[in-house]
Write a protein that holds these residues in place. Structure first.
Motif, PDB file in Angstrom:
ATOM      1  N   UNK A 125       0.841  -1.201   0.000  1.00  0.00           N
ATOM      2  CA  UNK A 125       0.000   0.000   0.000  1.00  0.00           C
ATOM      3  C   UNK A 125       0.877   1.252   0.000  1.00  0.00           C
ATOM      4  N   UNK A 126       1.914   1.231   0.811  1.00  0.00           N
ATOM      5  CA  UNK A 126       2.836   2.358   0.897  1.00  0.00           C
ATOM      6  C   UNK A 126       3.544   2.585  -0.433  1.00  0.00           C
ATOM      7  N   UNK A 127       4.004   1.508  -1.065  1.00  0.00           N
ATOM      8  CA  UNK A 127       4.656   1.633  -2.377  1.00  0.00           C
ATOM      9  C   UNK A 127       3.679   2.201  -3.402  1.00  0.00           C
ATOM     10  N   UNK A 128       2.437   1.727  -3.357  1.00  0.00           N
ATOM     11  CA  UNK A 128       1.414   2.251  -4.270  1.00  0.00           C
ATOM     12  C   UNK A 128       1.226   3.754  -4.079  1.00  0.00           C
ATOM     13  N   UNK A 129       1.171   4.183  -2.814  1.00  0.00           N
ATOM     14  CA  UNK A 129       0.927   5.605  -2.526  1.00  0.00           C
ATOM     15  C   UNK A 129       2.104   6.485  -2.945  1.00  0.00           C
ATOM     16  N   UNK A 145       0.834   6.992 -19.283  1.00  0.00           N
ATOM     17  CA  UNK A 145       1.090   5.613 -18.902  1.00  0.00           C
ATOM     18  C   UNK A 145      -0.018   4.680 -19.380  1.00  0.00           C
ATOM     19  N   UNK A 146      -1.034   5.241 -19.954  1.00  0.00           N
ATOM     20  CA  UNK A 146      -2.111   4.434 -20.504  1.00  0.00           C
ATOM     21  C   UNK A 146      -2.796   3.570 -19.478  1.00  0.00           C
ATOM     22  N   UNK A 147      -2.844   2.278 -19.730  1.00  0.00           N
ATOM     23  CA  UNK A 147      -3.544   1.328 -18.880  1.00  0.00           C
ATOM     24  C   UNK A 147      -2.948   1.275 -17.477  1.00  0.00           C
ATOM     25  N   UNK A 148      -1.641   1.313 -17.373  1.00  0.00           N
ATOM     26  CA  UNK A 148      -0.994   1.251 -16.057  1.00  0.00           C
ATOM     27  C   UNK A 148      -1.381   2.462 -15.218  1.00  0.00           C
ATOM     28  N   UNK A 149      -1.409   3.635 -15.825  1.00  0.00           N
ATOM     29  CA  UNK A 149      -1.795   4.839 -15.099  1.00  0.00           C
ATOM     30  C   UNK A 149      -3.224   4.780 -14.607  1.00  0.00           C
ATOM     31  N   UNK A 150      -4.126   4.303 -15.439  1.00  0.00           N
ATOM     32  CA  UNK A 150      -5.523   4.203 -15.011  1.00  0.00           C
ATOM     33  C   UNK A 150      -5.707   3.110 -13.966  1.00  0.00           C
ATOM     34  N   UNK A 151      -4.912   2.058 -14.041  1.00  0.00           N
ATOM     35  CA  UNK A 151      -4.976   0.977 -13.060  1.00  0.00           C
ATOM     36  C   UNK A 151      -4.526   1.479 -11.688  1.00  0.00           C
ATOM     37  N   UNK A 152      -3.425   2.214 -11.638  1.00  0.00           N
ATOM     38  CA  UNK A 152      -2.897   2.703 -10.371  1.00  0.00           C
ATOM     39  C   UNK A 152      -3.811   3.711  -9.699  1.00  0.00           C
ATOM     40  N   UNK A 172     -10.872   0.846  -7.179  1.00  0.00           N
ATOM     41  CA  UNK A 172     -10.927  -0.559  -6.760  1.00  0.00           C
ATOM     42  C   UNK A 172      -9.568  -1.042  -6.266  1.00  0.00           C
ATOM     43  N   UNK A 173      -8.473  -0.435  -6.750  1.00  0.00           N
ATOM     44  CA  UNK A 173      -7.144  -0.807  -6.252  1.00  0.00           C
ATOM     45  C   UNK A 173      -7.059  -0.505  -4.758  1.00  0.00           C
ATOM     46  N   UNK A 174      -7.628   0.628  -4.355  1.00  0.00           N
ATOM     47  CA  UNK A 174      -7.621   0.986  -2.934  1.00  0.00           C
ATOM     48  C   UNK A 174      -8.426  -0.019  -2.109  1.00  0.00           C
ATOM     49  N   UNK A 231      -0.687  11.944   1.889  1.00  0.00           N
ATOM     50  CA  UNK A 231      -0.069  12.127   3.212  1.00  0.00           C
ATOM     51  C   UNK A 231      -0.727  11.221   4.254  1.00  0.00           C
ATOM     52  N   UNK A 232      -2.045  11.136   4.227  1.00  0.00           N
ATOM     53  CA  UNK A 232      -2.748  10.266   5.168  1.00  0.00           C
ATOM     54  C   UNK A 232      -2.430   8.795   4.917  1.00  0.00           C
ATOM     55  N   UNK A 233      -2.389   8.403   3.667  1.00  0.00           N
ATOM     56  CA  UNK A 233      -2.112   7.002   3.323  1.00  0.00           C
ATOM     57  C   UNK A 233      -0.687   6.605   3.692  1.00  0.00           C
ATOM     58  N   UNK A 234       0.264   7.455   3.401  1.00  0.00           N
ATOM     59  CA  UNK A 234       1.659   7.148   3.728  1.00  0.00           C
ATOM     60  C   UNK A 234       1.852   7.092   5.234  1.00  0.00           C
TER      61      UNK A 234
END
Length: 124
Positions: A13-17, A29-36, A40-42, A93-96
């Protein structure tokens, strides 16, 4: 084992944030950018994080008797949940902060459980 798995999930989660804003600043980034950036990823990340926290911290607290890992972990979980409802500017900031508190809580919980004599119940 629960604490190691939970710390790993919180780390993801931290790496994602941290990685999402960097990857988005690179540009198309196309698909990767929209995925990140997808909501639903959260949810995919928070569900196992919350389940592991609810399974790990109370049993660890009961076993080793220390409140600090539980307080740290549940504070981190509260920050992650708050990030869902916070304005976009405060979300990272809250997530990290929440992820770091959760990781610290799980590692502290693991440390205190391992310090107990082996003759007692199995590890937390």
């Amino acid at each position: 084992m629960k604490d190691e798995t939970a710390a790993l999930c919180s780390g993801l989660c931290l790496i994602h944030c941290i990685a999402t804003p960097i990857l988005l600043s690179i540009g198309s980034l196309g698909l990767i950018g929209s995925l990140f950036t997808s909501e639903w990823v959260h949810l995919v990340l928070i569900i196992p994080i919350a389940a592991l926290a609810l399974a790990s911290f109370p049993s660890g607290r009961k076993r080793h008797g220390r409140w600090l890992p539980t307080a740290s972990g549940f504070s981190g979980l509260a920050l992650l949940v708050t990030a869902f409802f916070a304005p976009h500017e405060a979300e990272a900031a809250l997530s990290i902060s929440g992820g770091l508190l959760l990781i610290a809580g799980h590692l502290s919980n693991r440390f205190h459980c391992r310090r107990l004599p082996q003759a007692e119940e199995p590890a937390c």
